[in-house]
Design an enzyme around this catalytic site. Structure first.
Site: not given
Lengths: 273, 173
Positions: B36, B101
């Site tokens: 990322h 999550k």
């Protein structure tokens, strides 16, 4: 006097790594099963069933229970009557690397926290305690960082009430929310110094999950489960499977309290030589 | 229970409702922290991303090594919150679904609404189970990142829960 060769320690550590990462502790699984049976929330129940199925698949197929095979924390209890032939620390690190390679686990360790660099297998945090006797006990606790990141410590005033302490511990779990893979096991270290309380909180996680009748433990369990976080954060009763507390003498001027949260995949394995 | 297949279509994304179970089949990309960070740098420099992110799905995951004879190792979700500082830029480039999550930041929730994307939750801490839904796994970019490299997976019947839908409704309130 007992003589143990370093090579033997490497082999034992390697086997413990594989066992800890692939076979969920029986006491943990028992708590998850109990939570599954008593859960009324449908989504939470499904999440608990997935956790049980996951443990079965992992054990049967020798897969890691969780892809985050952690930074292994190794507790060594070394009897005064034990003599090690060779380099103990190196033997442990080698055992970790061998076990992690054998298990096809994840290379999650970087050599420098700031420079980062390529991740690998060769690393562990080792804590050695000298005890009486002629045996060597090794416990490997592969701790994932999703939950390790939620650890906290607070230095209370010695006059703090148990209510304040409970509030802090419950707040730590609340702030972890669903991030650290609930239902949790909450390790608490009370006393000692700032660093020692943190170690105790971690150490509490390797203790068997039993239902203690201590007022503090039951209050905390109740308080945490009232947060309604639930498995995967989907609500329900099971936010916390157990609270394990370790305490130690401390100074008249202080009251350190450390919290170390474990995800539902609390993994550890021990051997005694 | 809803099913979604890739390539994604607009209607499927907009129809997702917070809290519902959705069964996903098709292609998804695996990317986590370091990937990322790199993609974010690439966007900042105005360069091309390592894959066409338009209309794609990113799964926040760093699998274990692949055991012999298996398609992939244990491959559960990692904490999504750590990707949040980089996520709005990826959504702006056309990313539509994210799988992970835990809760997301305010900025990400806002960007999800703005770009009509959605965020899905995978069974957390169930990496061995999730490996059973993976049919293919192929490296795509940043192989030097080891377990953090970008992979393309083909999944079948991957069960997920809608965490944040395109209207910004959030399962965590």
């Amino acid at each position: 006097m007992k003589v143990i060769k370093a090579e033997k320690i490497t082999k034992v550590v390697s086997d413990l790594c594989v066992k800890a990462n692939c076979v969920l502790r029986k006491d943990v699984l028992r708590k998850i099963r109990a939570a599954y049976l008593s859960e009324k929330n449908k989504k939470a129940k499904a999440a608990l069933l997935a956790i049980i199925n996951n443990a079965q698949i992992a054990q049967k197929e020798k897969l890691a229970i969780c892809q985050d095979t952690g930074l292994p924390f190794v507790f060594i209890e070394m009897g005064q009557g034990v003599k090690i032939i060779g380099n103990l620390k190196q033997a442990v690190i080698r055992g970790i690397a061998q076990g992690y390679k054998k298990g096809n686990f994840r290379e999650s360790i970087v050599s420098h926290p700031l420079k980062r660099g390529k991740s690998h297998y060769s690393g562990a945090v080792i804590n050695t305690d000298i005890v009486t006797g002629n045996s060597l006990k090794i416990t490997v606790l592969p701790k994932g960082f999703g939950c390790e990141n939620k650890s906290q410590i607070k230095m209370f005033n010695p006059t703090a009430s148990s209510g304040e302490i409970k509030k802090f511990i419950i707040e730590v779990v609340k702030s972890a929310g669903a991030d650290a893979c609930p239902p949790y096991v909450v390790g608490v270290g009370i006393g000692g110094t700032a660093d020692y309380a943190s170690l105790l909180a971690k150490k509490a996680l390797i203790n068997k999950l039993t239902t203690y009748n201590l007022r503090l433990t039951t209050d905390l369990l109740k308080g945490i489960n009232n947060l309604n976080i639930g498995p995967m954060g989907l609500g329900g009763k099971a936010t916390c499977l157990a609270v394990n507390i370790e305490h130690y003498p401390t100074h008249i001027a202080g009251l350190p309290v450390a919290v170390n949260i474990s995800c539902h995949a609390l993994r550890s394995a021990s051997a005694k030589l | 229970m809803k099913t979604i297949k890739t390539p994604l279509n607009e209607k499927d994304i907009l129809n997702l409702k917070m809290g519902e179970v959705v069964i996903l089949s098709g292609e998804i990309y695996i990317a986590r922290d370091q990937a990322h960070k790199r993609m974010f740098e690439v966007i900042k420099k105005g360069k091309k991303l390592p894959f066409d992110i338009r209309n794609q799905i990113i799964y926040y995951c760093g699998p274990t090594k692949t055991p012999k004879g298996k398609i992939i190792g244990s491959c559960g979700p990692t904490t999504s919150l750590r990707m949040d500082e980089f996520t709005p830029a990826l959504l702006k480039k056309g990313l539509r679904l994210m799988i992970g999550k835990g809760d997301r930041s305010k900025e990400v929730k806002k960007a999800i609404r703005k770009f009509r994307a959605a965020y899905l939750l995978a069974p957390a801490g169930c990496g061995a189970l999730i490996s059973k839904y993976v049919r293919k796994a192929k490296p795509v970019a940043y192989s030097d990142l080891g377990p953090e490299q970008i992979l393309k997976l083909e999944v079948k019947d991957f069960p997920l829960i809608v965490g944040i839908d395109s209207k910004g409704r959030n399962i965590y309130g």
